[in-house]
Design a protein around this motif. Structure first.
Motif: not given
Length: 301
Positions: A95-97, A134-136, A144-162
């Motif tokens: 996916p792009a980006g 996230a992407w579909a 591209a799906l709407p961002s799950p969690f991207v606040p400034a200065g935060t290293a957010a990390n989604l590891q898995a999805v079901s």
């Protein structure tokens, strides 16, 4: 696994020395035929660190694996997508980006992939402060799906999805804010993501879930949690269950398997799940099985 006689697995391959030095690490796939595992060749870019971190199959001849590649350690990664047609792996279009891709879940209506995108390129490379994304995948294209969690200065990390469908997915990971690391759970309803609260006793320490599996309304997430101490807390395996809209500690007490980490979980039904992990100190592998009522720890042969 599409049957007891046909399974695929993905990951990384390197000598112990190269793995310690983070160099010459290539992608790996193996296939189970009911009797033994055999290596299946995979496209592996020319890079220092190449890894496949997620795999999802709709059938024995239709699988997608995702991961990331770094030409030089600690530089901006590039995403990897590989497609399985039942006989061989081929490179797919990412996916792009996207940067690193970490989790994937496919249903009859398509696939949802979670990973990281850059919020600020310099911060992402120098401080690993990248944003979750996230992407579909459907009909041969990425969205591209709407961002799950991207606040400034935060290293957010989604590891898995079901996902049960592409309009209902549970994703887990962590978000890091300076010295604090917190559990991150989000749910996708087809149009937006929302946070899922944590009620586990492990919330007093550092909880990180790295794998999630959902079947018919039952969801388990596995990973590890660390006690908060000044000297650095001991690590314990964590099993969390999603119930009534909250994540909470499951039946298996984390301490019952000692200083260990769960790495992955798979469920074939609400009454049949297997989680696997390893003790980082002894490298002893172990597994735990869910029978619909309780978790029981077993040691692999």
């Amino acid at each position: 696994c599409s049957s007891a006689n046909l399974c695929l697995a993905v990951g990384t391959r390197a000598s112990y020395r190269d793995y310690q030095l983070l160099k010459d690490i290539s992608t790996l796939s193996e296939q189970w035929d009911g009797k033994r595992w055999a290596v299946v060749p995979t496209p592996s870019p020319k890079g220092t660190l190449n890894e496949l971190t997620g795999l999802s199959c709709l059938s024995a001849s239709n699988c997608m694996a995702i991961g990331s590649s770094n030409r030089v350690v600690f530089t901006r990664p590039t995403p990897l997508v590989e497609l399985w047609d039942g006989r061989r792996w081929a490179e797919g279009r990412p996916p792009a980006g996207a940067l690193a891709l970490s989790g994937i879940s496919c249903t009859a209506s398509g696939c949802v992939v979670v990973g990281q995108t850059t919020v600020d390129n310099q911060a992402c490379v120098e401080h690993q402060q990248c944003g979750s994304a996230a992407w579909a995948w459907g009909n041969g294209t990425w969205r591209a799906l709407p961002s799950p969690f991207v606040p400034a200065g935060t290293a957010a990390n989604l590891q898995a999805v079901s996902c049960t469908t592409t309009s209902h997915c549970e994703a887990v990971g962590s978000d890091d804010r300076g010295d604090a690391q917190n559990f991150l759970g989000v749910v996708w309803d087809g149009s937006s993501w929302r946070r899922v609260p944590l009620t586990s006793s492990a919330k007093a320490g550092i909880l990180a879930l790295v794998s999630v599996a959902c079947r018919s309304g039952t969801c388990f997430g596995v990973g590890s949690w660390t006690e908060p101490t000044q000297e650095g807390g001991a690590s314990y395996a964590a099993v969390e269950e999603l119930s009534a809209g909250h994540w909470g500690a499951a039946t298996l007490a984390p301490r019952s398997v000692g200083s260990t980490n769960f790495l992955s979980i798979s469920c074939s039904s609400p009454a049949m799940c297997v989680a696997v992990g390893v003790d980082p100190a002894t490298r002893q592998a172990y597994a735990a099985r869910w029978d619909g009522r309780n978790w029981a720890v077993t040691l692999p042969a």
